[in-house]
Design a protein around this motif. Structure first.
Motif, mmCIF file in Angstrom:
data_model
loop_
_atom_site.group_PDB
_atom_site.id
_atom_site.type_symbol
_atom_site.label_atom_id
_atom_site.label_comp_id
_atom_site.label_asym_id
_atom_site.label_seq_id
_atom_site.Cartn_x
_atom_site.Cartn_y
_atom_site.Cartn_z
ATOM 1 N N LEU A 660 -14.640 -18.228 -7.973
ATOM 2 C CA LEU A 660 -15.958 -19.233 -7.675
ATOM 3 C C LEU A 660 -16.486 -19.041 -6.606
ATOM 4 O O LEU A 660 -17.581 -19.315 -6.593
ATOM 5 C CB LEU A 660 -15.327 -20.180 -8.462
ATOM 6 N N VAL A 661 -15.649 -18.848 -5.633
ATOM 7 C CA VAL A 661 -16.204 -19.085 -4.001
ATOM 8 C C VAL A 661 -17.524 -18.357 -3.994
ATOM 9 O O VAL A 661 -18.414 -19.289 -3.579
ATOM 10 C CB VAL A 661 -15.405 -18.275 -2.986
ATOM 11 N N LYS A 662 -17.804 -17.256 -4.211
ATOM 12 C CA LYS A 662 -19.204 -16.540 -3.671
ATOM 13 C C LYS A 662 -20.123 -17.157 -4.777
ATOM 14 O O LYS A 662 -21.516 -17.289 -4.296
ATOM 15 C CB LYS A 662 -19.107 -14.966 -3.836
ATOM 16 N N SER A 663 -19.862 -17.276 -5.934
ATOM 17 C CA SER A 663 -20.881 -17.525 -6.985
ATOM 18 C C SER A 663 -21.230 -18.892 -6.787
ATOM 19 O O SER A 663 -22.497 -19.632 -6.806
ATOM 20 C CB SER A 663 -20.500 -17.518 -8.358
ATOM 21 N N MET A 664 -20.338 -20.037 -6.214
ATOM 22 C CA MET A 664 -20.820 -21.362 -6.039
ATOM 23 C C MET A 664 -21.900 -21.543 -4.942
ATOM 24 O O MET A 664 -22.700 -22.064 -4.855
ATOM 25 C CB MET A 664 -19.580 -22.303 -5.662
ATOM 26 N N TYR A 665 -21.543 -20.663 -3.753
ATOM 27 C CA TYR A 665 -22.445 -20.744 -2.695
ATOM 28 C C TYR A 665 -23.840 -20.210 -3.047
ATOM 29 O O TYR A 665 -24.784 -20.868 -2.621
ATOM 30 C CB TYR A 665 -21.939 -20.072 -1.379
ATOM 31 N N VAL A 666 -23.800 -19.137 -3.642
ATOM 32 C CA VAL A 666 -25.164 -18.535 -3.953
ATOM 33 C C VAL A 666 -25.819 -19.433 -4.918
ATOM 34 O O VAL A 666 -26.997 -19.314 -5.030
ATOM 35 C CB VAL A 666 -25.051 -17.024 -4.256
ATOM 36 N N SER A 667 -25.198 -19.787 -6.051
ATOM 37 C CA SER A 667 -25.956 -20.589 -7.034
ATOM 38 C C SER A 667 -26.456 -21.916 -6.531
ATOM 39 O O SER A 667 -27.476 -22.366 -6.846
ATOM 40 C CB SER A 667 -24.693 -21.059 -8.198
ATOM 41 N N PHE A 668 -25.666 -22.390 -5.519
ATOM 42 C CA PHE A 668 -26.232 -23.656 -4.583
ATOM 43 C C PHE A 668 -27.462 -23.480 -3.848
ATOM 44 O O PHE A 668 -28.386 -24.141 -3.938
ATOM 45 C CB PHE A 668 -24.919 -24.091 -3.538
ATOM 46 N N LEU A 669 -27.440 -21.967 -3.306
ATOM 47 C CA LEU A 669 -28.514 -21.887 -2.632
ATOM 48 C C LEU A 669 -29.812 -21.814 -3.480
ATOM 49 O O LEU A 669 -31.052 -21.998 -3.180
ATOM 50 C CB LEU A 669 -28.609 -20.370 -1.851
#
Length: 786
Positions: A660-669
């Motif tokens: 989930l780490v990368k997807s949560m940050y990029v989805s947040f962006l």
């Protein structure tokens, strides 16, 4: 130059005026009128212009020859001082009646601007430092001159002149007219009036079409097979009750808003432009556009026409005065919760004079604040009711149960009947409790019942959010959300509610500020069937309630996720945003699960962090009361950024998958661009701009030459924690000054944001959705036919 200037000292010798500061705040001091002008104190006055729409003319009055300033000259339709303790609106109504014999209700008066007049006349003996509240009353046609009743000591005659002719006379400094600098601040009178009638129908239609195109229409429904037949009967009653929340919210926004709504609906089929006006009004539920920082897309010239024969003397063959119901171009920060002419200083002076219990009530969620004079304004049925009334014009409190008595009574009856039908004991308790609350104004027990709701048919109805109160963030607006619980999704999100105390204990702020007794937040996921009330403009995907700090401290909060709304926004908005704004290498990380998971965590994080706080002087308070109008934007930023911190924390504790780490940050962006498009006049947009700019400044967000963005995975975790700490600490200290500083610095439309929004506009990615509710529409249609 003096409309409210030096007047007959003998007649007015006992009049006292409130002394103001140079920034127009009340000092709490009042002095005799003569002393105010002798000493050059700043004070208030009103200017009232009567404008005839059909002839494009202004009414002028000729000042009486006995006046000691500008005797015999032609001047404003009506003007006068604001006496000590009086409100601006009351003074405008009073002066119009006293001088011209016209009595109009408050919805006839449009405050168009405030004009500071600083001059010295009569050989230096009369110093006029006057803040003039300039009003326009728009009539359909000229008022017959014989309909006026002139006050002989003030007015010797009246006449109409075209706006252009009058402006030319002032520009030429014609000696028969009281001078006004039409190239200075007072030019606004002429510009505002002329601009709104210089209408290009085609251009205006195109503008409204463009504004509407920012929303994507989508039909939202849900499977009702899980409901019992009794619940389906109850559902019909609930949707009818929810529709009443629209009526109440409409009134909460502005007092003439209901008449505007009815007028636009009635005339929607007259032309394509009228249809567009009505369609866009339905999105915003007011004449102010949510996505344009509440810029007005309508003017009083678009508003309802009312006939008031008793406003003047009767004239043979004339049916009476017709006027446009007014609303200001600038959205009033106090909405209809406070008098429109009340400033924050006045409220604080009044509040400080109250007992401790009364103070708590004054800043409570469930009441409006009014002037005592409004009692008379609202009941003015003859020309003699208001004028001459000797009353202390002070503020007082009106509970919602009284202010909206008729509407709440109807809603309560529907909720009682729905409760009788409900199959779930918890739903039955909620509906009966909320019906009682509508009548008693005590919402504590019904909000506890809402938190404990365990029913397939999910209902949220009542006064909750405080975003509309731009003065203080105190007053709650009415809203309703009705849906069907998604049992599978509700079970999946239980983890987050169970971890709240664990998250609170580890928040990135000093331990002294942390709570030891955070209660697990129940989370319900629903498929939305209908919403109403304060659901204007951008649609919410989730909410965390109640906001009442008593309940938050005693029982915590509860959360409702609107899954079908989230799915619609991801598909129609977030995915297209990612395709435009996120670098090609990181687009694959934008997915619905990350978007929805962060939304859950966002709502959970409203329930942790500072709420009830201890100030440096040892006094107990709340974040909401200390930060006032800044609270909503900072709280939204807190829930968002702390939600992101919390997700990484739970991943590190192996409670969520590392994938989930990368997807949560990029989805947040990608979500940053979605929320900023709501505008910086809205709490979510303002809070999102704060986060984006902070992360960008500190290298957690990277801008590439092709104008796409990516997340710097090496820096983002530390920067997220740093911003979380800063916001949480500001809240814990109740530091309004630091809240203002961080919002002023970061809640701005920086060039990277502007460039991103420009790209999204070019490819016409929707800003938000307009939900359609076929099941509810069918129920309401049957209700209308019955």
């Amino acid at each position: 130059m003096a409309a409210a200037g030096a007047e007959d000292a003998v007649l007015k010798q006992e009049e006292y005026l409130d002394v103001l500061t140079k920034t127009r705040e009340k000092t709490g001091i009042s002095k005799p009128r003569g002393d105010v002008h002798r000493d050059g104190d700043y004070h208030g006055a009103v200017h009232v212009w009567i404008y005839s729409e059909s002839t494009h003319e202004l009414l002028l009055q000729q000042r009486a020859d006995c006046k000691d300033s500008w005797p015999g000259l032609w001047d404003i339709s009506s003007a006068g001082h604001i006496s000590a303790g009086d409100s601006s609106l009351f003074s405008a109504m009073r002066e119009l009646h006293e001088e011209l014999g016209i009595l109009l209700p408050k919805d006839a008066f449009e405050l168009i601007f405030v004009f500071l007049q600083e001059c010295v006349i009569n050989g230096g003996t009369f110093i006029n430092n006057e803040f003039n509240d300039v009003y326009v009353v728009t009539t359909l046609d000229p008022i017959p001159l014989e309909a006026f009743t002139l006050q002989e000591s003030e007015v010797s005659a009246v006449k109409y002149l075209s706006v252009e002719e009058y402006r030319d006379l002032l520009a030429k400094e014609d000696p028969d007219y009281v001078p006004y600098d039409v190239n200075g601040g007072y030019h606004q009178v002429f510009e505002i009036i002329s601009e709104r009638y210089r209408e290009n129908l085609e251009s205006r239609s195109l503008t409204l079409e463009k504004q509407l195109s920012r929303y994507a229409q989508i039909s939202l429904s849900a499977e009702l097979t899980g409901l019992t037949s009794a619940d389906k009967e109850a559902l019909a009653l609930l949707i009818k009750a929810a529709a009443i929340m629209d009526d109440i919210f409409c009134l909460q926004v502005w007092y003439s808003n209901p008449s505007l709504r009815n007028w636009l609906k009635e005339h929607a089929n007259k032309s394509q432009l009228d249809k567009l006006k009505w369609n866009y009004y339905q999105v915003n539920k007011s004449p102010w556009s949510c996505l344009d920082e509440n810029k007005a897309f309508l003017t009083t010239a678009d508003s309802a026409i009312k006939l008031l024969p008793e406003a003047t003397k009767p004239v043979a063959g004339w049916k009476g005065l017709q006027y446009r119901t007014a609303f200001p171009v600038v959205k009033p920060p106090g909405a209809n919760f406070y008098p429109p002419d009340m400033d924050k200083k006045e409220f604080e002076l009044w509040k400080n004079s109250l007992s401790e219990d009364q103070k708590k009530e004054a800043i409570g969620f469930f009441n409006v604040i009014k002037w005592h004079s409004e009692i008379f304004l609202d009941k003015a049925e003859s020309l003699d009711v208001v004028v001459g009334t000797n009353y202390a014009h002070d503020l007082y409190i009106v509970p919602y149960s009284k202010e909206y008595k008729s509407l709440l009574g109807k809603a309560a009856d529907l909720l009682q009947k729905a409760g009788d039908l409900a199959s779930s004991p918890t739903l039955k308790r909620l509906l009966h409790g909320k019906a009682d609350a509508f009548l008693s104004n005590d919402y504590y027990d019904s909000d506890i019942a809402w938190m404990e709701l365990d029913s397939k048919l999910d209902v949220t109805i009542g006064p909750y959010e405080t975003y509309e109160d731009g003065l203080f963030g105190y007053k709650a607006t009415f809203e309703a959300f009705i849906g069907v619980r998604d049992d599978k999704a509700t079970e999946q999100v239980k983890l987050f509610g169970d971890q709240l105390q664990f998250l609170e204990k580890n928040l990135p702020m000093d331990d002294v500020y942390k709570s030891e007794d955070v209660i697990a937040a129940p989370i319900r996921v629903i498929q939305l069937l209908y919403n109403s009330g304060d659901v204007k403009g951008p649609q919410t995907v989730a909410f965390n309630l109640p906001n009442d700090e008593r309940i938050v401290n005693d029982r915590g909060t509860s959360m409702v996720m609107l899954k079908n709304v989230s799915e619609a926004k991801f598909k129609l908005i977030l995915q297209p945003i990612a395709d435009v704004c996120i670098s090609k290498e990181q687009r694959e990380f934008v997915d619905f699960d990350s978007f929805f998971t962060h939304t859950i965590c966002h709502e959970c994080c409203h329930g942790i962090g500072p709420h009830t706080i201890k100030l440096p002087n040892g006094k107990q308070s709340t974040v909401r009361l200390e930060l006032q109008e800044l609270h909503s934007a900072l709280e939204e930023a807190k829930a968002d950024i702390v939600g992101l911190w919390a997700l990484k924390f739970l991943i590190d504790k192996e409670l969520l998958p590392k994938s989930l780490v990368k997807s949560m940050y990029v989805s947040f962006l990608a979500g940053c661009f979605r929320s900023v498009r709501f505008g910086l006049g809205e709490a979510h947009g303002k809070g999102q701009a704060l986060q984006f700019n902070y992360l960008f400044e500190n290298g957690a967000i990277v801008l590439h030459p092709d104008e796409t963005f990516s997340v710097n995975f090496d820096k983002v975790e530390g920067v997220v924690e740093s911003l979380s700490r800063e916001i949480l600490t500001i809240q814990a200290r109740g530091d309004k000054n630091m809240a203002r500083i961080i919002l002023q610095k970061y809640s701005v439309m920086t060039q990277p944001l502007k460039d991103a929004l420009r790209k999204l506009e070019l490819v016409q990615v929707p800003v938000d959705i307009i939900p359609e509710f076929p099941i509810a529409d069918e129920i309401l249609q049957k209700f209308t036919e019955d």
